[in-house]
Design a protein around this motif. Structure first.
Motif, short mmCIF file in Angstrom:
data_model
loop_
_atom_site.label_atom_id
_atom_site.label_comp_id
_atom_site.label_asym_id
_atom_site.label_seq_id
_atom_site.Cartn_x
_atom_site.Cartn_y
_atom_site.Cartn_z
N UNK A 221 4.12 -8.25 11.22
CA UNK A 221 4.46 -7.30 10.16
C UNK A 221 3.91 -5.92 10.53
N UNK A 222 4.66 -4.92 10.19
CA UNK A 222 4.25 -3.52 10.37
C UNK A 222 4.71 -2.74 9.16
N UNK A 223 4.17 -1.57 8.97
CA UNK A 223 4.46 -0.81 7.76
C UNK A 223 4.33 0.69 8.00
N UNK A 224 5.01 1.45 7.12
CA UNK A 224 4.83 2.90 7.14
C UNK A 224 3.42 3.21 6.67
N UNK A 225 2.74 4.08 7.40
CA UNK A 225 1.35 4.39 7.11
C UNK A 225 1.15 5.90 7.14
N UNK A 226 0.13 6.36 6.44
CA UNK A 226 -0.13 7.79 6.34
C UNK A 226 -1.62 8.06 6.55
N UNK A 227 -1.90 9.08 7.33
CA UNK A 227 -3.28 9.57 7.47
C UNK A 227 -3.31 11.02 7.03
N UNK A 228 -4.23 11.34 6.14
CA UNK A 228 -4.45 12.73 5.76
C UNK A 228 -5.68 13.22 6.53
N UNK A 229 -5.42 14.13 7.45
CA UNK A 229 -6.47 14.64 8.33
C UNK A 229 -6.83 16.05 7.88
N UNK B 25 -6.38 9.29 -5.32
CA UNK B 25 -6.32 9.82 -3.95
C UNK B 25 -5.34 9.05 -3.08
N UNK B 26 -5.46 7.74 -3.01
CA UNK B 26 -4.61 6.97 -2.12
C UNK B 26 -3.16 6.94 -2.58
N UNK B 27 -2.95 7.08 -3.89
CA UNK B 27 -1.57 7.12 -4.39
C UNK B 27 -0.84 8.36 -3.89
N UNK B 28 -1.58 9.45 -3.61
CA UNK B 28 -0.94 10.68 -3.13
C UNK B 28 -0.48 10.53 -1.67
N UNK B 29 -0.87 9.45 -1.01
CA UNK B 29 -0.46 9.25 0.38
C UNK B 29 0.87 8.49 0.50
N UNK B 30 1.40 8.02 -0.60
CA UNK B 30 2.69 7.35 -0.56
C UNK B 30 3.80 8.37 -0.34
N UNK B 31 4.59 8.17 0.66
CA UNK B 31 5.66 9.11 1.01
C UNK B 31 7.02 8.48 0.72
N UNK B 32 7.80 9.19 -0.06
CA UNK B 32 9.15 8.72 -0.35
C UNK B 32 10.08 9.11 0.79
N UNK B 33 11.10 8.30 1.01
CA UNK B 33 12.05 8.56 2.08
C UNK B 33 13.06 9.62 1.71
#
Length: 365
Positions: free
Chosen positions: A245-253, A357-365
């Motif tokens: 399994x793999x998933x879309x992921x986000x890092x805020x740097x 905080x983590x909810x703001x990392x969800x990116x819509x397509x």
């Protein structure tokens, strides 16, 4: 009339009448602007200026009316009123200002060009406990005074200085958020497309020291190392087809500029891509999709691995001082996300985090 020694005495009607006569005598020889600056309400106490209980008010918009200096001085300004008007505790406010003030801004790019982008601006200043409030529009006026310039951190420095002076504040902060387009090549087919990166430039001043910070949201694919090994075990042990399994992921740097050398937006994007190369793709043909599957298999990554991989690159760049990495792997196996936060230096240290905080990392397509 001499009130010395009588300040604590409760005034009677005779005192009030004498005070009114004294006020009117002074107003006879005072300039209207001077009267208004003392207190706009005084004008109503002057002969011929009394307001009745039922004034005859005009209901027609006065298109030709122009406000002169005297009129402007007579207008009430509660935000700049005395401390007696403060509601609640007379406590210092660390940040007060405006958010999501939008306008088109030109930015410098690494290749020497300029690009105009719709930009969301947040501007705040500190407010001492004895001051009622600030004039919010001054922040926008300070920004518009520089809006025709091509923006960089040096221009932000000038804007910050302007509105910090306007508000007589100790601390101040400016943040500009925008979506930055960059042309990205596909993995094998030779196609290319526009990738958009959520970026923010932040300039903050605290106790006389200023910091320049760049924030980047980097979107990538994360293949679970455990799931990859289990899939291979099923193939080898039982001849069973299985997929990890793999998933879309986000890092805020978030990185603080250091060392006096320019850190371009493109530099931070390149750094993120070098740390975790499985960036989501724009233009894809079959050979690109196969290449992406191979790239993910070559770079399986837990959320802890991602945070440390970004940190390794950030630590190695002399242009970067303090930093923070907030990573979220939005699981396809679980109904929850895997998250991590890694900080370096005092700038981003916090015992508490924003509940969303983590909810703001969800990116819509």
């Amino acid at each position: 009339m001499n009130f010395v020694g009588e300040i604590d005495r409760e005034p009677d009607r005779a005192d009030a009448e004498e005070a009114l006569r004294l006020l009117r005598r002074w107003a006879e020889h005072a300039d209207p602007t001077e009267v208004a600056r003392l207190d706009p309400a005084i004008a109503r106490l002057l002969p011929g200026r009394e307001v009745g209980n039922y004034p005859d008010l005009s209901r027609v918009y006065p298109e030709g009316f122009r406000a002169d200096a005297a009129y402007r001085a007579s207008m009430p300004d509660l935000q700049n009123g005395p401390s007696s008007l403060i509601v609640g505790a007379k406590a210092q406010i660390q940040h007060v200002g405006i958010s999501n003030f939008r306008l088109p801004i030109r930015f410098h790019t690494r290749d020497g060009g300029d690009i105009t982008l719709e930009t969301s601006v947040t501007g705040t200043v500190s407010l001492i406990g004895e001051k009622k409030g600030i004039n919010m529009s001054r922040i926008m006026r300070s920004f518009y005074a520089h809006a025709e310039r091509t923006f960089s951190f040096s221009v932000l420095e000038a804007v910050l200085s302007d509105y910090k002076t306007d508000h007589d504040s100790v601390d101040a902060r400016l943040m500009m958020r925008f979506s930055f387009p960059a042309r990205v090549e596909s993995l094998r087919s030779g196609l290319s497309g526009w990738q958009y990166y959520d970026l923010a430039l932040e300039l903050m001043e605290r106790e006389g020291a200023r910091k320049r910070i760049i924030h980047l949201d980097y979107v990538y694919s994360s293949t679970c190392p455990c799931s990859l090994e289990l899939s291979e075990h099923a193939r080898q042990a039982r001849g069973q087809l299985a997929t990890p399994h793999s998933q879309r992921s986000v890092a805020r740097i978030s990185a603080v500029e250091s060392g006096g050398r320019r850190l371009w937006y493109e530099d931070l994007i390149d750094l993120a891509r070098a740390a975790v190369p499985t960036e989501t793709q724009v233009m894809v043909k079959r050979e690109d999709e196969q290449a992406f599957a191979e790239l993910n298999a070559a770079n399986p990554i837990f959320v802890e691995d991602a945070a440390r991989s970004f940190a390794e690159r950030l630590l190695a760049d002399e242009r970067i001082g303090d930093f923070r990495v907030v990573a979220s792997h939005q699981e396809s196996l679980h109904s929850h996300d895997a998250v991590s936060i890694l900080t370096e230096g005092p700038t981003f240290v916090s015992e508490s985090i924003d509940p969303r905080l983590f909810a703001t990392l969800h990116k819509t397509g």
